[in-house]
Design an enzyme around this catalytic site. Sequence first.
Site, short mmCIF file in Angstrom:
data_model
loop_
_atom_site.label_atom_id
_atom_site.label_comp_id
_atom_site.label_asym_id
_atom_site.label_seq_id
_atom_site.Cartn_x
_atom_site.Cartn_y
_atom_site.Cartn_z
N ALA A 55 0.97 -1.18 0.02
CA ALA A 55 0.03 0.08 -0.19
C ALA A 55 0.86 1.17 0.14
CB ALA A 55 -0.99 -0.07 1.16
N CYS B 258 -7.49 3.20 -9.69
CA CYS B 258 -7.77 4.60 -8.50
C CYS B 258 -8.95 5.06 -8.78
CB CYS B 258 -6.39 5.07 -8.59
SG CYS B 258 -5.82 5.78 -10.28
#
Lengths: 219, 310
Positions: free
Chosen positions: B77, B137
């Site tokens: 992440a 995204c």
Amino acid sequence: MLSVNKGNDPLLKRPFSIHQFCNGDIKILYRVVGKGTEILSNCSEGSTLEALGPLGNKFPAPSKKKRIILVAGGMGVAPLFYLAEKLKKRGPVFFYGARTADEVLLVSGLRSLGIIPTISTDDGSLGKKGNIISVLNKSMLQGPESCENLILYACGPEPMLRALSRLSNKLNIPCNVSVEQHMACGIGTCLGCIVKTHKGHKRVCREGPVFRSDDIVWD
Amino acid sequence: MNVSMKRNIDLSVKIGTLKLKNPVMTASGTFGYGDEYSEFVDIHKLGAVVVKGLSLKPKEGNPPPRIVETPSGMLNAIGLQNIGIDAFVKRKLPYLREVRAKVIANFFGDSVGEYVQAAEKLSAADGIHALEMNISCPNKQEGWIVFGTDPRVAYEVVSAVRKATTLPLIVKLSPNVTDIAAMARTAEDAGADALSLINTLTGMAIDIRNGKPKLANTVGGLSGPAIRPVAVRMVYECYRKVKIPIIGMGGILSADDVIEFMLAGAAAVAVGTGNFINPRITMDILGELKIYMKSQGIHAVSRLTGGAHC
């Protein structure tokens, strides 16, 4: 970084500090904490492991006038022992904190360097009871004159480094800390091992592992 | 010796109009901007370098811990940390030009407008051979829907970028969808020249000692050999449904893995997490690939593509 096996599990190399370097041999000191170190501990003598390194920076050399204090917490003793060896002629003072007496290593090795470490353990089973930063504070850092011309070097768990950083900031003592972070590549591309600094995110594997403690943003 | 054994092997592949000297590329986010690997890899020997995902403005990314190892894989992440397009063009691209690398610029945005601007900027730079858009995204201007998980939103952003560039346009699909082939068709209809399959699979890991997620961001993207069968299946499925070439990726660690992806339908492949395990892995794979082709009497590697569909 060491690859402990050839298979896919564990997948990634493990980062270690260099504990000693002599006659072309690199020594690594580790504690078995997970799958990687478990496999490593079962490697027989003469096994071949893939290694990548040395990576990153190093502890900066202290200027001649400085009195040196080394602070190790737990396995943080591994690189600090190496530093103590390099700086032994300067007569460094060594503070060493651990959870229990069993986890205190290398005391005789330090003695052979002429260093008698001040030890504390969480349970009081060896040395003073309590955390090593308050022991350091009470025994050495009382009054402004005692803090003059000091330089600190530390490696250990994050809470210890955070407490040391707070103390060194208050007393205006330069402090260099070697920090740990999960790592994947070791060469600066995965951006996994970052630490938050006042100049943005820095990579522990590349710009670190040693940082000025006042550069780091301690959450 | 038969005729095929005498001929030189041909590793070249084509991704639409983009010609590559071999099918081995690097996956975005695992190879930095190339220069970090210069002491391990002859960059110009790679099929292409896909650089770390770029945005209009630099991005700081997520707080640590950012990575955690999982069985035969890892979760990350990072949060798309990058230096921004301007800094890339000024500071990193000259090196890639100098070493004659085939450069594919991966990029992303927070809105359709940002994607378009990013594509325009990158297309104007000298030394970029293709664009790869990351649509995994969220659209921060419209309800935080992840572009690559909603066909309507995906179509909108890909077709907008298509109008903004004449460079070959590769769309990197998110595997976190119910019907990957439908997303592949959507990207093709919107004007993509090629597809990258797959981005990471969303996952998480919890520390049972303190009961908390191991990643500061709670969830992360799973990569490594753990996801390879999923990736191979997705390439296989999409190969049947689209006409544009597919770049396969997901846990490639050896030439055998490259061949598996190509047989599933990939025209080229990208090595990702493998670069972290062994920084020379792409060169090792190319060596193994040549040996495989010689031993099997295969002249052109491109002949492997889709071989499992016969």
